[in-house]
Design a protein around this motif. Structure first.
Motif, PDB file in Angstrom:
ATOM      1  N   SER A 154      -0.760 -37.616 -17.410  1.00 23.52           N
ATOM      2  CA  SER A 154      -0.592 -38.265 -16.111  1.00 23.52           C
ATOM      3  C   SER A 154       0.755 -37.904 -15.502  1.00 23.52           C
ATOM      4  O   SER A 154       1.239 -38.604 -14.620  1.00 23.52           O
ATOM      5  CB  SER A 154      -0.696 -39.790 -16.259  1.00 23.52           C
ATOM      6  N   ALA A 155       1.352 -36.823 -15.982  1.00 22.98           N
ATOM      7  CA  ALA A 155       2.647 -36.390 -15.453  1.00 22.98           C
ATOM      8  C   ALA A 155       2.704 -34.871 -15.449  1.00 22.98           C
ATOM      9  O   ALA A 155       1.956 -34.196 -16.162  1.00 22.98           O
ATOM     10  CB  ALA A 155       3.797 -36.969 -16.278  1.00 22.98           C
ATOM     11  N   GLY A 156       3.598 -34.336 -14.617  1.00 26.01           N
ATOM     12  CA  GLY A 156       3.755 -32.898 -14.527  1.00 26.01           C
ATOM     13  C   GLY A 156       4.807 -32.553 -13.496  1.00 26.01           C
ATOM     14  O   GLY A 156       5.658 -33.393 -13.157  1.00 26.01           O
ATOM     15  N   THR A 157       4.778 -31.345 -12.994  1.00 25.60           N
ATOM     16  CA  THR A 157       5.748 -30.908 -11.992  1.00 25.60           C
ATOM     17  C   THR A 157       5.028 -30.246 -10.825  1.00 25.60           C
ATOM     18  O   THR A 157       3.950 -29.669 -10.978  1.00 25.60           O
ATOM     19  CB  THR A 157       6.758 -29.908 -12.575  1.00 25.60           C
ATOM     20  N   VAL A 158       5.652 -30.366  -9.640  1.00 26.71           N
ATOM     21  CA  VAL A 158       5.194 -29.608  -8.475  1.00 26.71           C
ATOM     22  C   VAL A 158       6.360 -28.747  -8.021  1.00 26.71           C
ATOM     23  O   VAL A 158       7.521 -29.175  -8.040  1.00 26.71           O
ATOM     24  CB  VAL A 158       4.716 -30.526  -7.337  1.00 26.71           C
ATOM     25  N   THR A 159       6.060 -27.528  -7.635  1.00 28.22           N
ATOM     26  CA  THR A 159       7.092 -26.575  -7.222  1.00 28.22           C
ATOM     27  C   THR A 159       6.794 -26.092  -5.811  1.00 28.22           C
ATOM     28  O   THR A 159       5.654 -25.722  -5.498  1.00 28.22           O
ATOM     29  CB  THR A 159       7.127 -25.376  -8.179  1.00 28.22           C
ATOM     30  N   PHE A 160       7.833 -26.102  -4.968  1.00 32.87           N
ATOM     31  CA  PHE A 160       7.675 -25.663  -3.590  1.00 32.87           C
ATOM     32  C   PHE A 160       8.184 -24.237  -3.434  1.00 32.87           C
ATOM     33  O   PHE A 160       9.228 -23.859  -3.982  1.00 32.87           O
ATOM     34  CB  PHE A 160       8.429 -26.597  -2.637  1.00 32.87           C
ATOM     35  N   ALA A 161       7.433 -23.449  -2.676  1.00 36.28           N
ATOM     36  CA  ALA A 161       7.851 -22.084  -2.374  1.00 36.28           C
ATOM     37  C   ALA A 161       8.914 -22.101  -1.280  1.00 36.28           C
ATOM     38  O   ALA A 161       9.219 -23.147  -0.693  1.00 36.28           O
ATOM     39  CB  ALA A 161       6.639 -21.252  -1.934  1.00 36.28           C
ATOM     40  N   SER A 162       9.490 -20.947  -0.980  1.00 42.74           N
ATOM     41  CA  SER A 162      10.573 -20.870  -0.004  1.00 42.74           C
ATOM     42  C   SER A 162      10.114 -21.266   1.407  1.00 42.74           C
ATOM     43  O   SER A 162      10.923 -21.676   2.238  1.00 42.74           O
ATOM     44  CB  SER A 162      11.157 -19.451   0.037  1.00 42.74           C
ATOM     45  N   GLY A 163       8.792 -21.180   1.659  1.00 39.74           N
ATOM     46  CA  GLY A 163       8.280 -21.571   2.976  1.00 39.74           C
ATOM     47  C   GLY A 163       8.015 -23.052   3.118  1.00 39.74           C
ATOM     48  O   GLY A 163       7.581 -23.509   4.172  1.00 39.74           O
ATOM     49  N   GLY A 164       8.228 -23.843   2.075  1.00 33.37           N
ATOM     50  CA  GLY A 164       8.053 -25.286   2.142  1.00 33.37           C
ATOM     51  C   GLY A 164       6.731 -25.789   1.616  1.00 33.37           C
ATOM     52  O   GLY A 164       6.537 -27.004   1.487  1.00 33.37           O
ATOM     53  N   SER A 165       5.789 -24.905   1.308  1.00 34.68           N
ATOM     54  CA  SER A 165       4.495 -25.334   0.775  1.00 34.68           C
ATOM     55  C   SER A 165       4.518 -25.307  -0.743  1.00 34.68           C
ATOM     56  O   SER A 165       5.374 -24.652  -1.355  1.00 34.68           O
ATOM     57  CB  SER A 165       3.382 -24.428   1.300  1.00 34.68           C
ATOM     58  N   ILE A 166       3.574 -26.001  -1.338  1.00 37.05           N
ATOM     59  CA  ILE A 166       3.514 -26.065  -2.795  1.00 37.05           C
ATOM     60  C   ILE A 166       3.062 -24.716  -3.349  1.00 37.05           C
ATOM     61  O   ILE A 166       2.112 -24.097  -2.851  1.00 37.05           O
ATOM     62  CB  ILE A 166       2.561 -27.181  -3.253  1.00 37.05           C
ATOM     63  N   ASP A 167       3.767 -24.258  -4.392  1.00 38.73           N
ATOM     64  CA  ASP A 167       3.386 -23.039  -5.117  1.00 38.73           C
ATOM     65  C   ASP A 167       2.474 -23.471  -6.261  1.00 38.73           C
ATOM     66  O   ASP A 167       2.936 -23.926  -7.305  1.00 38.73           O
ATOM     67  CB  ASP A 167       4.630 -22.326  -5.637  1.00 38.73           C
ATOM     68  N   SER A 168       1.151 -23.361  -6.033  1.00 39.59           N
ATOM     69  CA  SER A 168       0.193 -23.866  -7.014  1.00 39.59           C
ATOM     70  C   SER A 168       0.270 -23.125  -8.342  1.00 39.59           C
ATOM     71  O   SER A 168      -0.082 -23.677  -9.382  1.00 39.59           O
ATOM     72  CB  SER A 168      -1.230 -23.753  -6.445  1.00 39.59           C
TER      73      SER A 168
END
Length: 410
Positions: free
Chosen positions: A225-239
């Motif tokens: 129930s936990a993890g990380t989200v990473t944003f790309a340089s353009g502001g959107s999520i890097d899936s």
């Protein structure tokens, strides 16, 4: 004397024809009525002299035969499509194309094109004229108005922003390194449960990576129930760099801790989160669970699916109309109330859903009208009248000839 007999058969045949035509005219406005047509046939042929073959210098002769009258060889059911007219009543339905509705009288199955249906006191969908129960793929179609239903949450969508300038620096409290958001999900019984999602920076500097953790105040999560989200340089999520349940479709397993189904699975979609240099603000955009509601109405789709409509907006499939098709629909036995029964010459009923196996589609809120062409029937009525009168005239003339013969004895 044979002339009298021949003319009498004509009178009887045209009298039957007039009855068929009159019945068609009488039912010109009867919902779902199918017209009939009388078919005449020779009654009997009397052979006075047989045919002879050519011989020598003479040719052959044709047989010498006299007809003995006419009979109605059959009354054909004309199963052509009638016009479809809207009624605005949701329980009225029509078939566009081939096929028949299937009704049950408790002992046998009856077939009809008349779609004037309604709900009885027990919630059964029935033919309004006879009370026969309408059949679905699963048997009698029952729509218990007032019954309750709910739908558990299977999808949650989050939207908002996580500040790209946020930093884990106690000296600058405006640069928050964590954000909490909460929302409710619905369990299988319609109960609400609060779910909390916490986003936090894993270090002092913001590198576009945020931790997330999902918890509940009145239930528990099993599994990850936990993890990380990473944003790309353009502001959107890097899936490709996102980890935890969100990286595998966002599937979370929740135990509501009550009588509702345990192990409820739902997804949290992080795809609309952004990582721009703006204040952090994340909230639930939508979730598909619905609280309890009562069944208030129903409708029928073009594919014959009967859908119950609940007061909470939930739509649940109740059943699917069962339609019957026959290799020879004209061979069906006509009953009262626009109904038919199977016969050896109609073929065995082939059952299926609307739009399959050559069966037509359903038009809701409409009824099929009679297929009687009133203009044609009126012309046929004149023809039958003239035929009857002509045969009566034959009897009158034959009587005069016989009287003349009797007068020779005077």
């Amino acid at each position: 004397m044979s002339t009298f007999s021949t003319a009498i058969t004509g009178l009887k045949a045209y009298q039957t024809d007039l009855g068929v035509i009159g019945n068609n005219i009488a039912n010109a406005n009867t919902t779902g009525y199918k017209a009939s047509r009388a078919q005449f046939s020779d009654l009997l042929v009397q052979t006075l002299e047989g045919a002879s073959a050519p011989s020598g210098n003479t040719g052959g002769t044709d047989p010498l035969q006299i007809g003995a009258g006419v009979i109605v060889g059959g009354v054909q059911n004309i199963q052509t499509q009638g016009a479809i007219e809207p009624t605005g009543r949701s329980s009225d339905i029509a078939i566009q194309g081939e096929g028949f509705y299937v009704l049950s009288n408790g002992e046998s199955q009856i077939y009809t094109r008349v779609g004037t249906f309604e709900l009885d006191a027990n919630g059964n969908l029935v033919d309004s004229g006879t009370g026969f129960k309408v059949q679905g793929i699963n048997g009698d179609i029952s729509i218990p108005l007032g019954s309750n239903a709910a739908a558990g949450t299977t999808q949650v969508e989050l939207a908002g922003n996580l500040d790209a300038n946020a930093a884990n620096d106690p000296v600058t409290p405006t640069d928050e390194s964590a954000l909490d958001t909460s929302f409710f999900i619905i369990d299988s019984l319609g109960g609400k449960h609060q779910v909390n999602v916490t986003f936090s920076l894993p270090g002092s500097a913001n590198t576009g990576v945020w931790n997330y953790a999902v918890t509940s105040t009145d239930g528990t999560f099993t599994g990850a129930s936990a993890g990380t989200v990473t944003f790309a340089s353009g502001g959107s999520i890097d899936s490709s760099l996102t980890t935890g349940p969100a990286s595998a479709g966002g599937i979370f397993t929740f135990d509501p801790g009550n009588a509702a189904a345990s192990g409820q699975q739902f997804s949290i979609d992080f795809g609309e989160l952004t990582g721009f240099a703006a204040l952090s603000n994340v909230s639930m955009k939508r979730q598909d669970g619905v609280p309890p509601g009562s069944l208030s109405s129903f409708n029928v789709g073009s594919d014959g699916k009967v859908n119950g409509i609940f007061s909470n907006g939930l739509v649940k499939e109740v059943d699917t109309l069962k339609l019957a098709s026959f290799s020879n629909p004209s061979g069906l036995l006509r009953l009262a109330n626009g109904q038919f029964a199977e016969t050896p010459n109609s073929g065995v009923a082939q059952f299926g859903a609307a739009g399959t196996g050559g069966r037509g589609t359903i038009v809701a809120g409409a009824l099929e009208q009679s297929n009687v062409d009133l203009g044609t029937e009126l012309v046929n009525l004149i023809i039958a009248q003239r035929g009857y009168e002509a045969n009566a005239q034959v009897i009158s003339i034959a009587n005069q000839i016989q009287q003349t013969t009797l007068n020779l004895l005077r």
